[in-house]
Design a protein around this motif. Structure first.
Motif, PDB file in Angstrom:
ATOM      1  N   MET A  66       3.627 -55.974   0.408  1.00  0.00           N
ATOM      2  CA  MET A  66       3.977 -57.026  -0.549  1.00  0.00           C
ATOM      3  C   MET A  66       3.970 -58.365   0.162  1.00  0.00           C
ATOM      4  N   ASP A  67       3.312 -59.358  -0.436  1.00  0.00           N
ATOM      5  CA  ASP A  67       3.209 -60.674   0.185  1.00  0.00           C
ATOM      6  C   ASP A  67       4.255 -61.655  -0.331  1.00  0.00           C
ATOM      7  N   ALA A  68       4.949 -61.297  -1.394  1.00  0.00           N
ATOM      8  CA  ALA A  68       5.948 -62.207  -1.967  1.00  0.00           C
ATOM      9  C   ALA A  68       6.992 -61.391  -2.706  1.00  0.00           C
ATOM     10  N   ARG A  69       8.075 -62.045  -3.090  1.00  0.00           N
ATOM     11  CA  ARG A  69       9.109 -61.360  -3.856  1.00  0.00           C
ATOM     12  C   ARG A  69       8.573 -60.944  -5.223  1.00  0.00           C
ATOM     13  N   LEU A  70       9.055 -59.813  -5.690  1.00  0.00           N
ATOM     14  CA  LEU A  70       8.618 -59.286  -6.975  1.00  0.00           C
ATOM     15  C   LEU A  70       9.823 -58.689  -7.683  1.00  0.00           C
ATOM     16  N   HIS A  71       9.988 -59.033  -8.947  1.00  0.00           N
ATOM     17  CA  HIS A  71      11.117 -58.487  -9.707  1.00  0.00           C
ATOM     18  C   HIS A  71      10.915 -56.986  -9.898  1.00  0.00           C
ATOM     19  N   GLN A  72      11.987 -56.235  -9.706  1.00  0.00           N
ATOM     20  CA  GLN A  72      11.855 -54.776  -9.774  1.00  0.00           C
ATOM     21  C   GLN A  72      11.406 -54.276 -11.145  1.00  0.00           C
ATOM     22  N   ASP A  73      11.633 -55.067 -12.200  1.00  0.00           N
ATOM     23  CA  ASP A  73      11.177 -54.660 -13.531  1.00  0.00           C
ATOM     24  C   ASP A  73       9.655 -54.595 -13.612  1.00  0.00           C
ATOM     25  N   HIS A  74       8.976 -55.345 -12.720  1.00  0.00           N
ATOM     26  CA  HIS A  74       7.508 -55.375 -12.745  1.00  0.00           C
ATOM     27  C   HIS A  74       6.883 -54.330 -11.819  1.00  0.00           C
ATOM     28  N   LEU A  75       7.697 -53.769 -10.941  1.00  0.00           N
ATOM     29  CA  LEU A  75       7.146 -52.908  -9.889  1.00  0.00           C
ATOM     30  C   LEU A  75       6.435 -51.681 -10.449  1.00  0.00           C
ATOM     31  N   GLU A  76       7.033 -51.010 -11.413  1.00  0.00           N
ATOM     32  CA  GLU A  76       6.436 -49.779 -11.939  1.00  0.00           C
ATOM     33  C   GLU A  76       5.064 -50.037 -12.561  1.00  0.00           C
ATOM     34  N   ALA A  77       4.979 -51.126 -13.355  1.00  0.00           N
ATOM     35  CA  ALA A  77       3.700 -51.455 -14.004  1.00  0.00           C
ATOM     36  C   ALA A  77       2.640 -51.814 -12.964  1.00  0.00           C
ATOM     37  N   LEU A  78       3.056 -52.554 -11.931  1.00  0.00           N
ATOM     38  CA  LEU A  78       2.103 -52.930 -10.890  1.00  0.00           C
ATOM     39  C   LEU A  78       1.638 -51.721 -10.089  1.00  0.00           C
ATOM     40  N   MET A  79       2.564 -50.819  -9.768  1.00  0.00           N
ATOM     41  CA  MET A  79       2.198 -49.625  -9.016  1.00  0.00           C
ATOM     42  C   MET A  79       1.226 -48.759  -9.806  1.00  0.00           C
ATOM     43  N   GLU A  80       1.470 -48.636 -11.101  1.00  0.00           N
ATOM     44  CA  GLU A  80       0.576 -47.845 -11.949  1.00  0.00           C
ATOM     45  C   GLU A  80      -0.819 -48.464 -11.980  1.00  0.00           C
ATOM     46  N   ALA A  81      -0.865 -49.805 -12.113  1.00  0.00           N
ATOM     47  CA  ALA A  81      -2.159 -50.493 -12.131  1.00  0.00           C
ATOM     48  C   ALA A  81      -2.872 -50.344 -10.790  1.00  0.00           C
ATOM     49  N   ALA A  82      -2.104 -50.413  -9.692  1.00  0.00           N
ATOM     50  CA  ALA A  82      -2.700 -50.291  -8.358  1.00  0.00           C
ATOM     51  C   ALA A  82      -3.277 -48.895  -8.133  1.00  0.00           C
ATOM     52  N   MET A  83      -2.546 -47.877  -8.538  1.00  0.00           N
ATOM     53  CA  MET A  83      -3.013 -46.504  -8.326  1.00  0.00           C
ATOM     54  C   MET A  83      -4.232 -46.201  -9.180  1.00  0.00           C
ATOM     55  N   THR A  84      -4.251 -46.725 -10.401  1.00  0.00           N
ATOM     56  CA  THR A  84      -5.428 -46.563 -11.265  1.00  0.00           C
ATOM     57  C   THR A  84      -6.639 -47.254 -10.653  1.00  0.00           C
ATOM     58  N   ALA A  85      -6.418 -48.466 -10.121  1.00  0.00           N
ATOM     59  CA  ALA A  85      -7.511 -49.219  -9.495  1.00  0.00           C
ATOM     60  C   ALA A  85      -8.039 -48.495  -8.262  1.00  0.00           C
ATOM     61  N   CYS A  86      -7.131 -47.952  -7.444  1.00  0.00           N
ATOM     62  CA  CYS A  86      -7.549 -47.217  -6.241  1.00  0.00           C
ATOM     63  C   CYS A  86      -8.383 -45.991  -6.602  1.00  0.00           C
ATOM     64  N   LYS A  87      -8.016 -45.322  -7.667  1.00  0.00           N
ATOM     65  CA  LYS A  87      -8.793 -44.158  -8.111  1.00  0.00           C
ATOM     66  C   LYS A  87     -10.177 -44.593  -8.593  1.00  0.00           C
ATOM     67  N   GLY A  88     -10.257 -45.789  -9.204  1.00  0.00           N
ATOM     68  CA  GLY A  88     -11.551 -46.333  -9.604  1.00  0.00           C
ATOM     69  C   GLY A  88     -12.420 -46.633  -8.394  1.00  0.00           C
ATOM     70  N   VAL A  89     -11.818 -47.206  -7.351  1.00  0.00           N
ATOM     71  CA  VAL A  89     -12.542 -47.480  -6.106  1.00  0.00           C
ATOM     72  C   VAL A  89     -13.015 -46.173  -5.472  1.00  0.00           C
ATOM     73  N   SER A  90     -12.173 -45.140  -5.520  1.00  0.00           N
ATOM     74  CA  SER A  90     -12.521 -43.841  -4.943  1.00  0.00           C
ATOM     75  C   SER A  90     -13.798 -43.280  -5.558  1.00  0.00           C
ATOM     76  N   LYS A  91     -13.941 -43.426  -6.858  1.00  0.00           N
ATOM     77  CA  LYS A  91     -15.152 -42.929  -7.533  1.00  0.00           C
ATOM     78  C   LYS A  91     -16.390 -43.667  -7.043  1.00  0.00           C
ATOM     79  N   VAL A  92     -16.242 -44.981  -6.838  1.00  0.00           N
ATOM     80  CA  VAL A  92     -17.376 -45.776  -6.351  1.00  0.00           C
ATOM     81  C   VAL A  92     -17.756 -45.358  -4.927  1.00  0.00           C
ATOM     82  N   LEU A  93     -16.745 -45.195  -4.066  1.00  0.00           N
ATOM     83  CA  LEU A  93     -17.017 -44.792  -2.679  1.00  0.00           C
ATOM     84  C   LEU A  93     -17.652 -43.406  -2.626  1.00  0.00           C
ATOM     85  N   ASP A  94     -17.200 -42.513  -3.501  1.00  0.00           N
ATOM     86  CA  ASP A  94     -17.768 -41.166  -3.543  1.00  0.00           C
ATOM     87  C   ASP A  94     -19.249 -41.221  -3.919  1.00  0.00           C
TER      88      ASP A  94
END
Length: 243
Positions: free
Chosen positions: A199-227
């Motif tokens: 994390m590069d800056a402070r983040l309100h904990q109410d936003h963390l779950e949504a951001l983590m979900e978006a990050a994991m979905t994005a990483c899985k998208g990158v995985s398909k491209v790398l594969d």
């Protein structure tokens, strides 16, 4: 930079992407013949070259030898011409040292180091052009280079940065979007294991779950491209071997 500038009323970002849309990824493996493994990767306008040497005998101080696994050595650098600001970036500056450590932690979680006791694996990554998400692009390029070197990994390790604008998570941030509260995630997508979270800056904990979900979905998208890149590389290698 105001949130309205980063995300239009129609839900489009500065470069025309939707909120969760990844930048275009293009990559090639085996681009540097002198190394054991190498890869070049473009993610949007950010470009990186990754080179891998090893596993080989431990170099330098023998006190660093790990008797039950391989030691991972990572070095991150930026080319002088990688940004509009032309300045020398010496090896060992604080940012490069920090990024090298993050890469080391990431690949220690992904590479099956126990298969190579008392040895060393070197991963060098250079940013050739910077437009945001440098850590993520380095991880994705290095993953391909490690695979090109034939070093076993538990899974692809894929990384992506996400930020929050107007109650909306944005995936795969470009440089102009990195002014918002953001985090970078490196994921082993098959098992859902997080190799690194930064994390590069402070983040309100109410936003963390949504951001983590978006990050994991994005990483899985990158995985398909790398594969796809790996499969294409193997097909090309098979054709060359036939002839």
């Amino acid at each position: 930079m105001a949130g309205l500038e980063l995300l239009s009323d129609q839900g489009y970002r500065l470069d025309g992407r939707k909120a969760t849309e990844l930048r275009k990824v293009q990559a090639r493996m085996g681009v540097f013949a002198q190394a054991d493994g190498s890869a070049y990767l473009e993610q949007g306008n950010t470009r990186a070259l990754a080179v891998v040497y090893g596993p080989h005998e431990m170099r330098g101080s023998r006190s660093r030898t790990l008797h039950d696994r391989a030691a991972i050595n990572c070095q991150y650098s930026m080319a002088t011409f990688s940004t509009a600001e032309r300045k020398r970036r010496p090896h060992g500056d604080r940012k490069s040292t920090e990024m090298s450590l993050h890469l080391k932690q990431t690949f220690e979680a992904a590479i099956m180091t126990q298969l190579y006791p008392r040895s060393q694996i070197d991963i060098y990554v250079k940013i050739l052009q910077s437009d945001g998400g440098n850590y993520s692009v380095c991880v994705n390029a290095a993953t391909l280079a490690v695979i090109d070197a034939g070093i076993p990994m538990r899974d692809y390790v894929c990384a992506c940065s996400v930020g929050f604008v107007d109650e909306t998570p944005l995936a795969d941030l470009c440089y102009a979007e990195e002014s918002v509260s953001s985090l970078s995630v490196a994921l082993l997508p098959r098992g859902g294991q997080i190799a690194l979270l930064q994390m590069d800056a402070r983040l309100h904990q109410d936003h963390l779950e949504a951001l983590m979900e978006a990050a994991m979905t994005a990483c899985k998208g990158v995985s398909k491209v790398l594969d796809e890149v790996v499969r294409q590389h193997l097909q090309e290698a098979a054709v060359l071997n036939v002839y």
